[in-house]
Design a protein around this motif. Structure first.
Motif, PDB file in Angstrom:
ATOM      1  N   TYR A  25      -1.432   1.351   3.654  1.00  0.00           N
ATOM      2  CA  TYR A  25      -2.634   2.087   3.228  1.00  0.00           C
ATOM      3  C   TYR A  25      -3.267   2.870   4.376  1.00  0.00           C
ATOM      4  CZ  TYR A  25      -2.411  -0.977  -0.852  1.00  0.00           C
ATOM      5  OH  TYR A  25      -2.009  -1.656  -1.963  1.00  0.00           O
ATOM      6  N   LEU A  26      -2.748   2.670   5.578  1.00  0.00           N
ATOM      7  CA  LEU A  26      -3.369   3.322   6.731  1.00  0.00           C
ATOM      8  C   LEU A  26      -2.702   4.651   7.082  1.00  0.00           C
ATOM      9  CD1 LEU A  26      -3.868   0.148   8.952  1.00  0.00           C
ATOM     10  CD2 LEU A  26      -5.467   1.167   7.348  1.00  0.00           C
ATOM     11  N   HIS A  27      -1.706   5.009   6.292  1.00  0.00           N
ATOM     12  CA  HIS A  27      -1.022   6.283   6.537  1.00  0.00           C
ATOM     13  C   HIS A  27      -1.437   7.305   5.488  1.00  0.00           C
ATOM     14  CE1 HIS A  27       1.581   4.392   9.462  1.00  0.00           C
ATOM     15  NE2 HIS A  27       1.749   3.403   8.615  1.00  0.00           N
ATOM     16  N   GLN A  79      -0.975  14.366  -4.248  1.00  0.00           N
ATOM     17  CA  GLN A  79      -1.843  14.920  -5.284  1.00  0.00           C
ATOM     18  C   GLN A  79      -2.769  13.869  -5.915  1.00  0.00           C
ATOM     19  OE1 GLN A  79      -3.331  17.761  -5.881  1.00  0.00           O
ATOM     20  NE2 GLN A  79      -1.336  18.737  -5.571  1.00  0.00           N
ATOM     21  N   ASN A  80      -2.166  12.763  -6.363  1.00  0.00           N
ATOM     22  CA  ASN A  80      -2.953  11.742  -7.069  1.00  0.00           C
ATOM     23  C   ASN A  80      -3.115  10.446  -6.280  1.00  0.00           C
ATOM     24  OD1 ASN A  80      -2.938  13.411  -9.484  1.00  0.00           O
ATOM     25  ND2 ASN A  80      -0.754  12.851  -9.597  1.00  0.00           N
ATOM     26  N   TYR A  81      -3.149  10.595  -4.966  1.00  0.00           N
ATOM     27  CA  TYR A  81      -3.147   9.380  -4.142  1.00  0.00           C
ATOM     28  C   TYR A  81      -4.425   8.564  -4.301  1.00  0.00           C
ATOM     29  CZ  TYR A  81      -2.809   6.297  -0.120  1.00  0.00           C
ATOM     30  OH  TYR A  81      -2.753   5.200   0.688  1.00  0.00           O
ATOM     31  N   HIS A  82      -4.239   7.270  -4.497  1.00  0.00           N
ATOM     32  CA  HIS A  82      -5.387   6.365  -4.442  1.00  0.00           C
ATOM     33  C   HIS A  82      -4.906   4.996  -3.950  1.00  0.00           C
ATOM     34  CE1 HIS A  82      -3.600   5.029  -8.196  1.00  0.00           C
ATOM     35  NE2 HIS A  82      -4.349   3.952  -8.124  1.00  0.00           N
ATOM     36  N   GLU A  91      -9.686  -3.616   8.242  1.00  0.00           N
ATOM     37  CA  GLU A  91     -10.401  -4.848   8.600  1.00  0.00           C
ATOM     38  C   GLU A  91      -9.615  -6.085   8.176  1.00  0.00           C
ATOM     39  OE1 GLU A  91     -12.926  -5.251  10.493  1.00  0.00           O
ATOM     40  OE2 GLU A  91     -13.685  -3.198  10.657  1.00  0.00           O
ATOM     41  N   LEU A  92      -8.958  -6.015   7.012  1.00  0.00           N
ATOM     42  CA  LEU A  92      -8.149  -7.150   6.550  1.00  0.00           C
ATOM     43  C   LEU A  92      -6.948  -7.362   7.466  1.00  0.00           C
ATOM     44  CD1 LEU A  92      -8.266  -6.650   2.664  1.00  0.00           C
ATOM     45  CD2 LEU A  92      -9.393  -8.460   4.002  1.00  0.00           C
ATOM     46  N   ARG A  93      -6.432  -6.257   7.958  1.00  0.00           N
ATOM     47  CA  ARG A  93      -5.318  -6.356   8.904  1.00  0.00           C
ATOM     48  C   ARG A  93      -5.782  -6.968  10.224  1.00  0.00           C
ATOM     49  NH1 ARG A  93      -0.020  -3.343   9.171  1.00  0.00           N
ATOM     50  NH2 ARG A  93      -0.297  -2.565  11.267  1.00  0.00           N
ATOM     51  N   TYR A  94      -6.949  -6.544  10.714  1.00  0.00           N
ATOM     52  CA  TYR A  94      -7.508  -7.151  11.921  1.00  0.00           C
ATOM     53  C   TYR A  94      -7.702  -8.650  11.712  1.00  0.00           C
ATOM     54  CZ  TYR A  94      -8.750  -2.557  13.947  1.00  0.00           C
ATOM     55  OH  TYR A  94      -8.739  -1.300  14.479  1.00  0.00           O
ATOM     56  N   PHE A  95      -8.160  -8.993  10.509  1.00  0.00           N
ATOM     57  CA  PHE A  95      -8.391 -10.392  10.173  1.00  0.00           C
ATOM     58  C   PHE A  95      -7.094 -11.201  10.339  1.00  0.00           C
ATOM     59  CE2 PHE A  95      -8.088 -13.599   6.754  1.00  0.00           C
ATOM     60  CZ  PHE A  95      -9.090 -14.471   7.152  1.00  0.00           C
ATOM     61  N   LEU A  96      -5.997 -10.660   9.797  1.00  0.00           N
ATOM     62  CA  LEU A  96      -4.709 -11.355   9.895  1.00  0.00           C
ATOM     63  C   LEU A  96      -4.225 -11.439  11.341  1.00  0.00           C
ATOM     64  CD1 LEU A  96      -2.678 -10.079   6.816  1.00  0.00           C
ATOM     65  CD2 LEU A  96      -3.819 -12.275   7.122  1.00  0.00           C
ATOM     66  N   GLU A  97      -4.445 -10.364  12.078  1.00  0.00           N
ATOM     67  CA  GLU A  97      -4.035 -10.366  13.484  1.00  0.00           C
ATOM     68  C   GLU A  97      -4.800 -11.432  14.265  1.00  0.00           C
ATOM     69  OE1 GLU A  97      -4.496  -6.316  14.814  1.00  0.00           O
ATOM     70  OE2 GLU A  97      -2.784  -5.630  13.630  1.00  0.00           O
ATOM     71  N   LEU A  99     -11.933   1.962   1.077  1.00  0.00           N
ATOM     72  CA  LEU A  99     -10.778   1.100   0.810  1.00  0.00           C
ATOM     73  C   LEU A  99      -9.807   1.118   1.987  1.00  0.00           C
ATOM     74  CD1 LEU A  99     -10.110   1.762  -2.978  1.00  0.00           C
ATOM     75  CD2 LEU A  99     -11.462  -0.057  -1.913  1.00  0.00           C
ATOM     76  N   ARG A 100      -9.678   2.300   2.578  1.00  0.00           N
ATOM     77  CA  ARG A 100      -8.793   2.415   3.736  1.00  0.00           C
ATOM     78  C   ARG A 100      -9.348   1.593   4.897  1.00  0.00           C
ATOM     79  NH1 ARG A 100      -7.293   8.356   4.309  1.00  0.00           N
ATOM     80  NH2 ARG A 100      -5.431   7.973   3.052  1.00  0.00           N
ATOM     81  N   HIS A 101     -10.642   1.707   5.106  1.00  0.00           N
ATOM     82  CA  HIS A 101     -11.295   0.957   6.177  1.00  0.00           C
ATOM     83  C   HIS A 101     -11.217  -0.555   5.913  1.00  0.00           C
ATOM     84  CE1 HIS A 101     -15.037   0.627   9.025  1.00  0.00           C
ATOM     85  NE2 HIS A 101     -14.004  -0.075   9.428  1.00  0.00           N
TER      86      HIS A 101
END
Ligand SMILES: [Zn+2]
Ligand SMILES: [Zn+2]
Length: 250
Positions: A116-118, A126-129, A33-39, A27-29
């Motif tokens: 989401y990249l940090h 603890q419960n990060y998703h 990729e979605l950010r690259y898409f927008l750029e 999901l992070r990756h």
């Protein structure tokens, strides 16, 4: 300079594949990729307009800045477009409706994806998703940016010379009719210029009118004006200090 080094489709395809998974890494990756898409999308848009934009300026824009600039200048940012084609006599109309994605919306999505990249803050670690549903929704919203019938109307850019750093400052008619001032886009300058509109045009001004005893105009900028500031006359080299000097109103 052209838009070829950017390949939107590749990034979208990668994101689509990654979104088949549900683990944090994927999901992070996918967010990346979605950010690259927008750029890639933003650079493509800007480069399409490049004939009107001083190339030396856009070439140095980082994605964040490019995003911001596009939403700042695009008069269509808040409009849905409708194009109607008819016969000469106005019969058999065909209507193409295009629901524009606002540039401000794109910027918001871009920042959400960035978050989401940090690593999460300690209190949330603890419960990060990453919310996959939200990512899928983003994917659906922005995938329309590769559709062929996207209507893009050229934005007419114009520029004037910054009174401080002498670099060109970009503006559009839409921008100057909707704002009171514009900040120099050179990151090491950022001097604010006020917009003065008159019939059929506008003027930009950043300086406080002040003349040295030698007769030369002093370089004092509204947005950088500070008590205690030293101002040097570029003509005779006399130095002045800005002091508060209050005059009672009679
Ligand atoms: Zn400047
Ligand atoms: Zn002087």
């Amino acid at each position: 300079m052209d838009a070829k080094p950017y390949n939107k489709r590749r990034h979208l395809a990668c994101a689509k594949l990654l979104l088949k998974n549900s683990d944090l890494q994927s999901l992070r990756h996918a967010s990346l990729e979605l950010r690259y898409f927008l750029e890639a999308h933003v650079y493509e848009r800007l480069l399409k307009d490049a004939d009107q934009l001083p190339k030396s300026i856009i070439q140095k824009w980082e994605p964040n800045k490019a995003m911001k600039m596009l939403s700042m200048f695009d008069k269509l940012a808040d409009m849905d477009l409708k194009l109607t084609i008819t016969e000469h006599d106005g019969s058999s109309p065909i209507t193409i409706q295009y629901n524009n994605i606002k540039n401000s919306e794109l910027t918001k999505i871009y920042n959400t994806l960035g978050s989401y990249l940090h690593l999460p803050q300690p209190s949330k670690a603890q419960n990060y998703h990453i919310n996959k549903e939200k990512l899928l929704k983003i994917f659906d919203t922005i995938k329309t940016l590769i559709q062929g019938n996207l209507i893009i109307i050229k934005t007419n850019y114009d520029s004037f010379e910054c009174e401080s750093c002498h670099q060109p400052i970009l503006f559009t008619t839409w921008y100057v009719t909707n704002n009171e001032s514009i900040i120099c886009q050179n990151d090491s300058c950022k001097v604010e210029h006020f917009i003065e509109r008159y019939d059929g045009g506008c003027r930009f001004g950043s300086k406080i009118a002040c003349t040295c005893t030698c007769g030369a105009e002093l370089e004092i900028f509204h947005s950088q004006f500070k008590i205690g500031q030293i101002i040097k006359c570029s003509s005779c080299s006399v130095e002045y200090r800005v002091n508060p000097n209050l005059l009672p109103i009679d």
